[in-house]
Design a protein around this motif. Structure first.
Motif, mmCIF file in Angstrom:
data_model
loop_
_atom_site.group_PDB
_atom_site.id
_atom_site.type_symbol
_atom_site.label_atom_id
_atom_site.label_comp_id
_atom_site.label_asym_id
_atom_site.label_seq_id
_atom_site.Cartn_x
_atom_site.Cartn_y
_atom_site.Cartn_z
ATOM 1 N N MET A 34 0.844 -1.209 0.000
ATOM 2 C CA MET A 34 0.000 0.000 0.000
ATOM 3 C C MET A 34 0.877 1.256 0.000
ATOM 4 O O MET A 34 1.897 1.305 0.672
ATOM 5 C CB MET A 34 -0.895 -0.014 1.244
ATOM 6 C CG MET A 34 -1.869 1.135 1.273
ATOM 7 S SD MET A 34 -2.990 1.057 2.697
ATOM 8 C CE MET A 34 -4.147 -0.190 2.188
ATOM 9 N N ASN B 234 -1.109 0.527 -9.713
ATOM 10 C CA ASN B 234 -2.211 -0.385 -9.389
ATOM 11 C C ASN B 234 -2.309 -0.705 -7.912
ATOM 12 O O ASN B 234 -2.940 -1.671 -7.518
ATOM 13 C CB ASN B 234 -2.047 -1.692 -10.172
ATOM 14 C CG ASN B 234 -2.684 -1.545 -11.542
ATOM 15 O OD1 ASN B 234 -3.703 -0.862 -11.683
ATOM 16 N ND2 ASN B 234 -2.056 -2.135 -12.535
ATOM 17 N N ASP B 235 -1.654 0.126 -7.093
ATOM 18 C CA ASP B 235 -1.659 -0.146 -5.652
ATOM 19 C C ASP B 235 -2.888 0.438 -4.962
ATOM 20 O O ASP B 235 -3.425 1.454 -5.385
ATOM 21 C CB ASP B 235 -0.418 0.495 -5.006
ATOM 22 C CG ASP B 235 0.836 -0.256 -5.347
ATOM 23 O OD1 ASP B 235 0.895 -1.458 -5.039
ATOM 24 O OD2 ASP B 235 1.752 0.346 -5.944
ATOM 25 N N ASP B 236 -3.274 -0.208 -3.872
ATOM 26 C CA ASP B 236 -4.231 0.425 -2.962
ATOM 27 C C ASP B 236 -3.495 1.575 -2.289
ATOM 28 O O ASP B 236 -2.267 1.548 -2.179
ATOM 29 C CB ASP B 236 -4.669 -0.558 -1.868
ATOM 30 C CG ASP B 236 -5.423 -1.747 -2.447
ATOM 31 O OD1 ASP B 236 -5.898 -1.634 -3.592
ATOM 32 O OD2 ASP B 236 -5.508 -2.779 -1.755
ATOM 33 N N LYS C 273 -8.366 -4.172 4.783
ATOM 34 C CA LYS C 273 -7.834 -5.376 4.125
ATOM 35 C C LYS C 273 -8.741 -6.581 4.334
ATOM 36 O O LYS C 273 -8.929 -7.387 3.434
ATOM 37 C CB LYS C 273 -6.428 -5.685 4.657
ATOM 38 C CG LYS C 273 -5.377 -4.738 4.089
ATOM 39 C CD LYS C 273 -3.983 -5.124 4.539
ATOM 40 C CE LYS C 273 -2.948 -4.199 3.928
ATOM 41 N NZ LYS C 273 -1.697 -4.190 4.695
ATOM 42 N N GLU D 191 -13.783 -1.360 -1.544
ATOM 43 C CA GLU D 191 -13.159 -0.543 -2.602
ATOM 44 C C GLU D 191 -12.697 0.784 -2.021
ATOM 45 O O GLU D 191 -11.837 1.462 -2.571
ATOM 46 C CB GLU D 191 -14.157 -0.257 -3.729
ATOM 47 C CG GLU D 191 -14.652 -1.482 -4.459
ATOM 48 C CD GLU D 191 -13.575 -2.189 -5.262
ATOM 49 O OE1 GLU D 191 -12.571 -1.557 -5.622
ATOM 50 O OE2 GLU D 191 -13.759 -3.399 -5.511
ATOM 51 N N THR E 277 -8.929 1.575 -3.463
ATOM 52 C CA THR E 277 -8.314 0.677 -4.449
ATOM 53 C C THR E 277 -8.278 1.478 -5.763
ATOM 54 O O THR E 277 -8.897 2.548 -5.863
ATOM 55 C CB THR E 277 -9.174 -0.595 -4.664
ATOM 56 O OG1 THR E 277 -10.409 -0.177 -5.269
ATOM 57 C CG2 THR E 277 -9.451 -1.328 -3.361
#
Ligand code: G1P
Length: 357
Positions: free
Chosen positions: A1, A99-101, A123, A128, A175
């Motif tokens: 993250m 593409n990371d949270d 987590k 979302e 996300t």
């Protein structure tokens, strides 16, 4: 993250202090506000941190934070050319976020709770988006959320008729779905792409939005009184007296006071909680509780409490007490023996001076 901290705001309500310093860099208890947030984020295990800054303030941040190594983090600077809203700031950070949270944190916010509890909840919950909420008395000044069980069913930005009193505070998790949401919203009445509208888009499109109601304190340091209150709250956490420098025998330092190197207290009383930087001289003065005094300040024959005095300020022979004040760097307040008996002021734009009748 990863984490994204939004610092591009102009801080108009804190002028003139914000003419020379970005709002998240203004010291609270002698430490830039943003340091508290960076430490919290790092302690939650996030080290890749993007700072969204403006073309005007990027150098101020770089001078203070550099690449973040000294804090054990890695800072990337992302320029938001125009302040077009929180969702716009996320949009311009797309390359950094990939593409990371990510955890999004508003740069002028301060929290005293551990961020990892809420990252764990995110987590575990297949969300979302995840927001932090707190009860407020003035819901029309915030983004507001409606909850059913642990799910958020509606969010609305600064509603006239608030559907709840649960305010969205300045810490969020997303996300990469948020980018799709942002592509599908339009600017609000204030001309900004609102992150609240993007969250509502997620809800409307059957995505899970979770929330956690915080029980610790949270402060948005947008206004002078907020800054003074945040300063008080941080000073309250001082646990002991830590004195470097010199307290002359004609002086008394009482309670939890931190005092830096080469600082001298002469014929004065300092009553904590208070923090005093390095190379400060306090002579024939009273420094009352909840006062932060930056480096190289000179104070003589004056009384100050519940205030933030920034570096290199000089306050001398002021015969009326100073309280709940923010005194900018290199400012001077002093009295002179002259006629007519009047104020002589050279003050910056948007300054605020209150004189008792
Ligand atoms: C922003 C958000 C709002 C949130 C607030 C928290 O408001 O838009 O939803 O409740 O931060 O500080 P702003 O500070 O931009 O008015």
């Amino acid at each position: 993250m990863k984490a994204l901290i939004l610092c591009a705001g102009k801080g108009t309500r804190l002028r003139p202090i914000t003419f020379t310093n970005a709002k998240p860099l203004i010291p609270i208890a002698n430490k830039p506000t943003i340091m508290y947030s960076l430490e919290k984020i790092r302690d939650a295990g996030i080290t890749e941190i993007g700072l969204v800054v403006s073309p005007e303030n990027i150098d101020d941040f770089k001078n203070v934070l550099k690449d973040g190594k000294q804090l054990g983090i890695n800072i990337s600077y992302i320029i938001q050319q125009e302040a077009k809203g929180l969702a716009h700031a996320v949009k311009v950070s797309k390359d950094f976020l990939g593409n990371d949270d990510f955890l999004m944190y508003l740069g002028d916010n301060l929290v005293n709770f551990d961020l990892s509890t809420f990252i764990d909840k995110f987590k575990k919950g297949n969300y979302e988006s995840f927001v932090l909420l707190t009860q407020v008395d003035n819901p029309s000044q915030f983004g507001i959320a409606v909850m059913e069980d642990s799910k958020v069913t509606k969010v609305v930005e600064k509603p006239k008729d608030a559907p709840s009193n649960l305010a969205i505070i300045g810490v969020y998790i997303f996300t990469p779905t948020i980018f799709e949401a942002i592509e599908n919203i339009s600017p609000s009445w204030r001309g900004e792409l609102e992150i609240t509208d993007a969250i509502q888009w997620l809800i409307d499109n059957s995505k899970n939005v979770g929330a956690h109601i915080v029980d610790g304190w949270w402060k948005d340091t947008g206004k002078p009184e907020d800054l003074i209150e945040a300063n008080r709250t941080i000073l309250e956490t001082l646990k002991e007296q830590k004195i470097e420098g010199e307290v002359r025998s004609d002086s008394s330092v009482q309670g939890n006071v931190h005092m830096g190197k080469n600082t001298k207290i002469i014929n004065s009383i300092v009553r904590g909680p208070a923090i005093i930087g390095n190379n400060v001289t306090i002579n024939n003065a009273y420094i009352g509780p909840y006062t932060s005094i930056g480096d190289s300040v000179y104070i003589s024959s004056s009384e100050i409490e519940n205030s933030i005095i920034l570096s290199f300020a000089n306050i001398s022979d002021v015969k009326i007490g100073i309280e709940s004040s923010i005194i900018g760097e290199n400012s001077k307040i002093f009295s002179v023996d002259r006629k007519p008996y009047s104020l002589k002021l050279i003050i910056g734009d948007y300054s605020n001076i209150q004189i008792p009748r």
